[in-house]
Design an enzyme around this catalytic site. Structure first.
Site, short mmCIF file in Angstrom:
data_model
loop_
_atom_site.label_atom_id
_atom_site.label_comp_id
_atom_site.label_asym_id
_atom_site.label_seq_id
_atom_site.Cartn_x
_atom_site.Cartn_y
_atom_site.Cartn_z
N ASP A 124 -137.82 38.88 -10.61
CA ASP A 124 -138.13 37.49 -10.94
C ASP A 124 -137.28 36.56 -10.06
OD1 ASP A 124 -139.35 35.39 -12.23
OD2 ASP A 124 -137.96 35.40 -13.93
N HIS B 224 -136.90 22.95 -11.07
CA HIS B 224 -136.38 23.71 -12.22
C HIS B 224 -134.89 24.02 -12.00
CE1 HIS B 224 -136.04 26.73 -15.39
NE2 HIS B 224 -135.66 27.63 -14.50
N GLU C 290 -141.06 30.76 -20.20
CA GLU C 290 -140.98 30.22 -18.83
C GLU C 290 -142.35 30.38 -18.19
OE1 GLU C 290 -137.61 31.89 -16.70
OE2 GLU C 290 -136.27 30.41 -17.60
N GLU D 132 -144.68 30.82 -15.31
CA GLU D 132 -144.52 31.34 -13.96
C GLU D 132 -145.84 31.93 -13.47
OE1 GLU D 132 -141.13 33.84 -13.29
OE2 GLU D 132 -139.92 32.88 -14.85
N ASP E 228 -142.06 34.48 -18.72
CA ASP E 228 -140.75 35.14 -18.77
C ASP E 228 -140.02 34.63 -20.02
OD1 ASP E 228 -138.31 36.32 -18.18
OD2 ASP E 228 -137.73 34.74 -16.76
N ARG F 157 -132.21 31.65 -24.74
CA ARG F 157 -131.24 30.77 -24.07
C ARG F 157 -129.81 30.95 -24.60
NH1 ARG F 157 -134.04 30.08 -19.68
NH2 ARG F 157 -135.95 28.89 -19.97
N GLN G 165 -128.48 34.12 -23.18
CA GLN G 165 -128.30 33.91 -21.74
C GLN G 165 -127.00 33.15 -21.45
OE1 GLN G 165 -131.64 31.76 -20.07
NE2 GLN G 165 -131.01 32.10 -17.94
N LYS H 134 -133.44 38.32 -21.08
CA LYS H 134 -134.76 38.39 -20.46
C LYS H 134 -135.44 39.75 -20.62
CE LYS H 134 -134.22 34.48 -17.91
NZ LYS H 134 -135.21 33.40 -17.75
N THR I 148 -141.83 40.43 -21.19
CA THR I 148 -142.44 39.52 -20.22
C THR I 148 -143.94 39.69 -20.38
OG1 THR I 148 -140.61 39.93 -18.69
CG2 THR I 148 -142.60 38.93 -17.76
N GLU J 20 -135.94 22.68 -20.37
CA GLU J 20 -136.06 21.45 -19.57
C GLU J 20 -136.91 20.40 -20.28
OE1 GLU J 20 -137.23 21.95 -15.18
OE2 GLU J 20 -137.54 23.90 -16.10
CA CA Z 1 -137.75 33.30 -15.02
#
Ligand code: CA
Length: 436
Positions: free
Chosen positions: A139, A146, A211, A213, A245, A249, A252, A265, A269, A383
């Site tokens: 990834d 971002h 996420e 993507e 993804d 948080r 993380q 993560k 996915t 975000e």
């Molecule tokens: Ca990602």
């Protein structure tokens, strides 16, 4: 310049009527590949057309679809890896043959009622599987918007790290936990530490995020020790899919230094089941985002040799359990475009293999979260709600800072451009289940 052929002709119509609807994702100009199960038969290769699937192997066996001899046995293996491996010219020959079979004027299958009924299957009757056996998954972090937004939250004065404009940053992800759209996602447990706590604790993730993507599948690979160059990159990419993804948080935040994401993560996915080939995307291949005047000069090995931006509109929709129970439509919470990426898929692949790292057919690379400059083009809740400071109001009267149990995230992607027929990727869905 895009390499267009008869398969891209926007005036082409299909005898599967639903493929001709103006908002259809799976028009005859698209022809994406996927793997499905139907009537308890094993996994089969299909091409989506309108609201149906063409049984590709069945069409070859019935001799209504003619493909080169070297590939004819690859369609009965229940995955796309062997098909991905072929030279681009072979893949284009297959695409042309399928396009011709499905064209309005071609009676070979259209007028053979029994055969048509067995080879054209309503999508609603099948179960989709992962399209390929994915040996490796990487990834990237290719959206500068971002990276800047996330960087700002943690380092307001210095959001982008010094390497960002010199190389596409990525990490090696977990191939074995990739699931196909529609699979439920169990909220992960993990170790977290609040800023004001003395000690970390273990329990269900509280800041679960998606996420938005795009993923891209490798076609023919490269031998270990032999790198892929910028002018070769496009030939090594089979096609693209939507990718989510899922990200924890809070996990993380505590774990990511110094080696980057790990448990935040690795639990899941999601990808959409249909791979839209780069050939189908050719009318939408455009210039990539311009580098700023002050950006560092790129090293030669990663300097673009052709346009490698892709004009793909991407959207995130969300529905809570309450909304589904009340039959409320999912709410769109973001809309962006893949042309906002700072690094192209070619640059990602070339940089990845620049060490001599080998790629195999079916390996999956992903772009990183797709965010643009507008607030509603931000591709994750971190975000979009600015770490929860600006919650999103849902139609059921509740607010979201991060995902709650029962929430469903639906990502859509499609291409619309003057002079080309619309093509789409379908959807990538997942519902959050409680932690166990
Ligand atoms: Ca990602």
């Amino acid at each position: 310049m895009p390499n267009l052929d008869k398969t891209h002709d926007p005036t082409l119509k299909c005898w599967v009527e639903s493929a001709n609807e103006p908002d259809c994702d799976f028009s005859i100009q698209n022809l994406p590949f996927g793997i499905y199960r139907h009537n308890n038969v094993g996994m089969q290769v299909g091409v989506a057309i309108g609201n149906s699937i063409l049984d590709v192997d069945g069409a070859i066996e019935a001799e209504v679809l003619k493909v080169p001899d070297e590939v004819s046995t690859d369609f009965c293996l229940g995955s796309l890896n062997e098909i991905m491996e072929h030279e681009p010219s072979v893949r284009r020959t297959i695409r042309l043959a399928i396009s011709e079979l499905l064209r309005e004027g071609n009676a070979d299958l259209r007028d053979n009622t029994d055969l048509r009924k067995s080879l054209i299957i309503p999508i609603g009757q099948v179960e989709m599987e992962l399209p390929a056996w994915i040996g490796d998954y990487t990834d990237f972090y290719a959206s500068i918007y971002h990276a800047t937004n996330v960087g700002k939250m943690f380092r307001p004065d210095n959001p982008l790290l010094p390497n960002y404009k010199n190389l596409p940053v990525g990490y090696h992800g977990r191939a074995g936990s990739i699931v196909v759209s529609g699979t439920s996602i169990v909220r992960p447990n993990g170790q977290t530490k609040a800023d004001d706590a003395d000690l970390p604790s273990f329990g269900p993730c509280r800041l679960l995020d998606y996420e938005l993507e795009m993923g891209f599948f490798i076609g023919c690979g490269n031998a270990q020790g032999k790198r892929i160059t910028m002018s070769e990159a496009r030939d090594h990419i089979f096609g693209m899919c939507i990718l989510n993804d899922w990200s924890a948080r809070d996990i993380q935040k505590w774990e990511y230094q110094p080696l980057g994401p790990f448990n935040a993560k690795n639990f899941a996915t999601s990808i959409s089941p249909w791979i839209v080939t780069l050939d189908a995307l050719e009318p939408f291949r455009v210039e990539q985002l311009q580098r700023g005047d002050d950006d560092p000069k790129l090293l030669e090995y990663i300097t673009p040799t052709e346009n490698m931006g892709y004009d793909i509109i991407v959207e995130v929709h969300i529905s809570s359990k309450q909304m589904r129970d009340a039959s409320t439509e999912p709410m769109r919470i973001s809309k962006g475009n893949f042309t906002d990426m700072y690094w192209s898929i070619a640059q990602m692949l070339v940089h990845h293999t620049s060490t001599g790292c080998n790629m195999n057919p079916g390996d999956l690379l992903a772009s990183g979260t797709i965010s643009g400059t507008a607030e509603d083009s931000r591709g994750c809740l971190l975000e979009r709600t600015w770490r929860g400071q600006n919650p999103i109001s849902l139609p059921d009267g509740t607010e979201r800072k991060f995902l709650q149990d029962g929430d469903e995230v639906i990502i859509k992607a499609f291409c619309e451009r003057e002079g080309a027929a619309r093509i789409g990727f379908g959807e990538c869905r997942g519902i959050i289940e409680p932690a166990n």
